[in-house]
Design a protein around this motif. Sequence first.
Motif, PDB file in Angstrom:
ATOM      1  N   GLN A   1       4.886 -31.763 -58.754  1.00 37.31           N
ATOM      2  CA  GLN A   1       4.978 -30.436 -58.975  1.00 37.31           C
ATOM      3  C   GLN A   1       4.456 -29.695 -57.963  1.00 37.31           C
ATOM      4  O   GLN A   1       3.289 -29.797 -57.477  1.00 37.31           O
ATOM      5  N   VAL A   2       5.112 -28.377 -57.122  1.00 37.03           N
ATOM      6  CA  VAL A   2       4.616 -27.706 -56.239  1.00 37.03           C
ATOM      7  C   VAL A   2       4.543 -26.387 -56.836  1.00 37.03           C
ATOM      8  O   VAL A   2       5.271 -25.691 -57.427  1.00 37.03           O
ATOM      9  N   GLN A   3       3.459 -25.662 -56.448  1.00 38.29           N
ATOM     10  CA  GLN A   3       3.237 -24.222 -56.905  1.00 38.29           C
ATOM     11  C   GLN A   3       2.964 -23.622 -55.522  1.00 38.29           C
ATOM     12  O   GLN A   3       2.097 -23.899 -54.676  1.00 38.29           O
ATOM     13  N   LEU A   4       3.518 -22.398 -55.448  1.00 38.48           N
ATOM     14  CA  LEU A   4       3.439 -21.526 -54.055  1.00 38.48           C
ATOM     15  C   LEU A   4       2.628 -20.252 -54.604  1.00 38.48           C
ATOM     16  O   LEU A   4       3.346 -19.670 -55.426  1.00 38.48           O
ATOM     17  N   VAL A   5       1.827 -19.730 -53.647  1.00 40.30           N
ATOM     18  CA  VAL A   5       1.250 -18.343 -54.131  1.00 40.30           C
ATOM     19  C   VAL A   5       1.147 -17.663 -52.760  1.00 40.30           C
ATOM     20  O   VAL A   5       0.675 -18.002 -51.709  1.00 40.30           O
ATOM     21  N   GLU A   6       1.936 -16.462 -52.997  1.00 41.88           N
ATOM     22  CA  GLU A   6       2.001 -15.497 -51.537  1.00 41.88           C
ATOM     23  C   GLU A   6       0.944 -14.463 -51.676  1.00 41.88           C
ATOM     24  O   GLU A   6       0.294 -14.161 -52.843  1.00 41.88           O
ATOM     25  N   SER A   7       0.404 -13.976 -50.513  1.00 44.51           N
ATOM     26  CA  SER A   7      -0.321 -13.038 -50.290  1.00 44.51           C
ATOM     27  C   SER A   7       0.063 -12.198 -49.173  1.00 44.51           C
ATOM     28  O   SER A   7       0.722 -12.738 -48.249  1.00 44.51           O
ATOM     29  N   GLY A   8      -0.578 -10.746 -48.887  1.00 43.53           N
ATOM     30  CA  GLY A   8      -0.413 -10.176 -47.830  1.00 43.53           C
ATOM     31  C   GLY A   8       0.514  -8.794 -48.009  1.00 43.53           C
ATOM     32  O   GLY A   8       0.541  -8.208 -47.058  1.00 43.53           O
ATOM     33  N   GLY A   9       1.209  -8.843 -49.157  1.00 43.71           N
ATOM     34  CA  GLY A   9       2.208  -7.770 -49.152  1.00 43.71           C
ATOM     35  C   GLY A   9       1.405  -6.446 -49.175  1.00 43.71           C
ATOM     36  O   GLY A   9       0.273  -6.458 -49.824  1.00 43.71           O
ATOM     37  N   ASP A  10       2.030  -5.400 -48.706  1.00 42.32           N
ATOM     38  CA  ASP A  10       1.267  -3.946 -48.742  1.00 42.32           C
ATOM     39  C   ASP A  10       1.901  -3.059 -48.465  1.00 42.32           C
ATOM     40  O   ASP A  10       3.233  -3.112 -48.102  1.00 42.32           O
ATOM     41  N   LEU A  11       1.492  -1.861 -48.522  1.00 40.41           N
ATOM     42  CA  LEU A  11       2.300  -0.628 -47.972  1.00 40.41           C
ATOM     43  C   LEU A  11       2.004  -0.371 -46.634  1.00 40.41           C
ATOM     44  O   LEU A  11       0.807  -0.457 -46.364  1.00 40.41           O
TER      45      LEU A  11
ATOM     46  N   CYS B   1       1.722 -17.846 -47.678  1.00 43.89           N
ATOM     47  CA  CYS B   1       1.971 -18.471 -48.629  1.00 43.89           C
ATOM     48  C   CYS B   1       1.291 -19.952 -48.930  1.00 43.89           C
ATOM     49  O   CYS B   1       1.687 -20.899 -47.853  1.00 43.89           O
ATOM     50  N   SER B   2       0.378 -20.216 -49.686  1.00 47.33           N
ATOM     51  CA  SER B   2       0.111 -21.446 -49.830  1.00 47.33           C
ATOM     52  C   SER B   2       0.594 -22.365 -50.928  1.00 47.33           C
ATOM     53  O   SER B   2       0.773 -22.002 -52.032  1.00 47.33           O
ATOM     54  N   ALA B   3       0.479 -23.531 -50.649  1.00 52.93           N
ATOM     55  CA  ALA B   3       1.304 -24.612 -51.694  1.00 52.93           C
ATOM     56  C   ALA B   3       0.172 -25.567 -51.971  1.00 52.93           C
ATOM     57  O   ALA B   3      -0.518 -26.020 -51.390  1.00 52.93           O
ATOM     58  N   SER B   4       0.400 -25.801 -53.439  1.00 51.15           N
ATOM     59  CA  SER B   4      -0.297 -26.940 -53.931  1.00 51.15           C
ATOM     60  C   SER B   4       0.698 -28.198 -54.201  1.00 51.15           C
ATOM     61  O   SER B   4       2.064 -27.713 -54.131  1.00 51.15           O
ATOM     62  N   GLY B   5       0.296 -29.460 -54.270  1.00 49.64           N
ATOM     63  CA  GLY B   5       0.852 -30.332 -54.433  1.00 49.64           C
ATOM     64  C   GLY B   5       1.206 -31.252 -53.307  1.00 49.64           C
ATOM     65  O   GLY B   5       0.684 -30.755 -52.197  1.00 49.64           O
ATOM     66  N   SER B   6       2.033 -32.075 -53.337  1.00 51.57           N
ATOM     67  CA  SER B   6       2.209 -33.034 -52.101  1.00 51.57           C
ATOM     68  C   SER B   6       3.606 -32.639 -51.391  1.00 51.57           C
ATOM     69  O   SER B   6       4.454 -32.082 -52.119  1.00 51.57           O
TER      70      SER B   6
ATOM     71  N   THR C   1       0.061 -24.288 -45.692  1.00 50.56           N
ATOM     72  CA  THR C   1       0.179 -22.954 -45.678  1.00 50.56           C
ATOM     73  C   THR C   1       1.127 -22.478 -44.797  1.00 50.56           C
ATOM     74  O   THR C   1       1.247 -22.975 -43.568  1.00 50.56           O
ATOM     75  N   MET C   2       2.023 -21.420 -44.950  1.00 50.31           N
ATOM     76  CA  MET C   2       2.996 -20.958 -44.164  1.00 50.31           C
ATOM     77  C   MET C   2       2.771 -19.473 -44.053  1.00 50.31           C
ATOM     78  O   MET C   2       2.021 -18.816 -44.873  1.00 50.31           O
ATOM     79  N   TYR C   3       3.209 -19.069 -43.042  1.00 42.27           N
ATOM     80  CA  TYR C   3       2.749 -17.575 -42.538  1.00 42.27           C
ATOM     81  C   TYR C   3       4.166 -16.811 -42.047  1.00 42.27           C
ATOM     82  O   TYR C   3       5.083 -17.547 -41.452  1.00 42.27           O
ATOM     83  N   MET C   4       4.239 -15.584 -42.198  1.00 42.10           N
ATOM     84  CA  MET C   4       5.084 -14.527 -41.497  1.00 42.10           C
ATOM     85  C   MET C   4       4.430 -13.543 -41.022  1.00 42.10           C
ATOM     86  O   MET C   4       3.934 -12.628 -41.540  1.00 42.10           O
ATOM     87  N   LEU C   5       4.532 -13.221 -39.750  1.00 48.98           N
ATOM     88  CA  LEU C   5       3.847 -12.247 -38.990  1.00 48.98           C
ATOM     89  C   LEU C   5       5.071 -11.047 -38.781  1.00 48.98           C
ATOM     90  O   LEU C   5       6.092 -11.526 -38.199  1.00 48.98           O
ATOM     91  N   MET C   6       5.083 -10.005 -39.346  1.00 50.28           N
ATOM     92  CA  MET C   6       5.937  -9.123 -39.195  1.00 50.28           C
ATOM     93  C   MET C   6       5.626  -7.871 -38.383  1.00 50.28           C
ATOM     94  O   MET C   6       4.545  -7.155 -38.668  1.00 50.28           O
ATOM     95  N   ASN C   7       6.413  -7.648 -37.479  1.00 47.00           N
ATOM     96  CA  ASN C   7       6.004  -6.587 -36.464  1.00 47.00           C
ATOM     97  C   ASN C   7       7.121  -5.386 -36.451  1.00 47.00           C
ATOM     98  O   ASN C   7       8.000  -5.850 -36.833  1.00 47.00           O
ATOM     99  N   SER C   8       6.856  -4.232 -35.937  1.00 50.82           N
ATOM    100  CA  SER C   8       7.749  -3.256 -35.914  1.00 50.82           C
ATOM    101  C   SER C   8       8.454  -3.178 -37.146  1.00 50.82           C
ATOM    102  O   SER C   8       9.718  -3.001 -37.115  1.00 50.82           O
ATOM    103  N   LEU C   9       7.477  -2.855 -38.184  1.00 50.54           N
ATOM    104  CA  LEU C   9       8.365  -2.897 -39.454  1.00 50.54           C
ATOM    105  C   LEU C   9       9.195  -1.535 -39.607  1.00 50.54           C
ATOM    106  O   LEU C   9       8.829  -0.460 -38.918  1.00 50.54           O
ATOM    107  N   LYS C  10      10.316  -1.723 -40.323  1.00 52.79           N
ATOM    108  CA  LYS C  10      11.295  -0.762 -40.579  1.00 52.79           C
ATOM    109  C   LYS C  10      11.296  -0.197 -42.066  1.00 52.79           C
ATOM    110  O   LYS C  10      11.128  -1.283 -42.837  1.00 52.79           O
TER     111      LYS C  10
END
Length: 114
Positions: free
Chosen positions: A1-11, A22-27, A77-86
């Motif tokens: 079983q895999v669990q994913l936990v995101e972070s980093g969202g903001d105004l 996004c961090s993943a547990s499990g194999s 862990t996966m990441y997404m860098l978001m620049n020049s946000l619209k």
Amino acid sequence: QVQLVESGGDLVQPGGSLRLSCSASGSGFSSSTVGWHRQAPGKQRELVAQINNAGWTNYADSVKGRFTISRDNAKNTMYMLMNSLKLEDTAVYYCFLGNSKIYWGQGTQVTVSS
């Protein structure tokens, strides 16, 4: 079983930047395709970016040149860098992991507003 936990969202203001994680547990993380979808109010969920186990990446046309997806298999862990946000990047962002099935995170809110 895999669990994913995101972070980093903001105004953030238009033109600003954010990094989602996004961090993943499990194999199985290192052998899986991982990525991000988003869903804006009143719209369907759409693929934003994905990266496979060989490092091949794919982006929605609307974010090409602005967003960068990456992964750290040692940290599951996966990441997404978001620049020049619209303004139109405002949405709930969901990470996913795909191998024999698709797993989803709970979502993190990104709001772009002045």
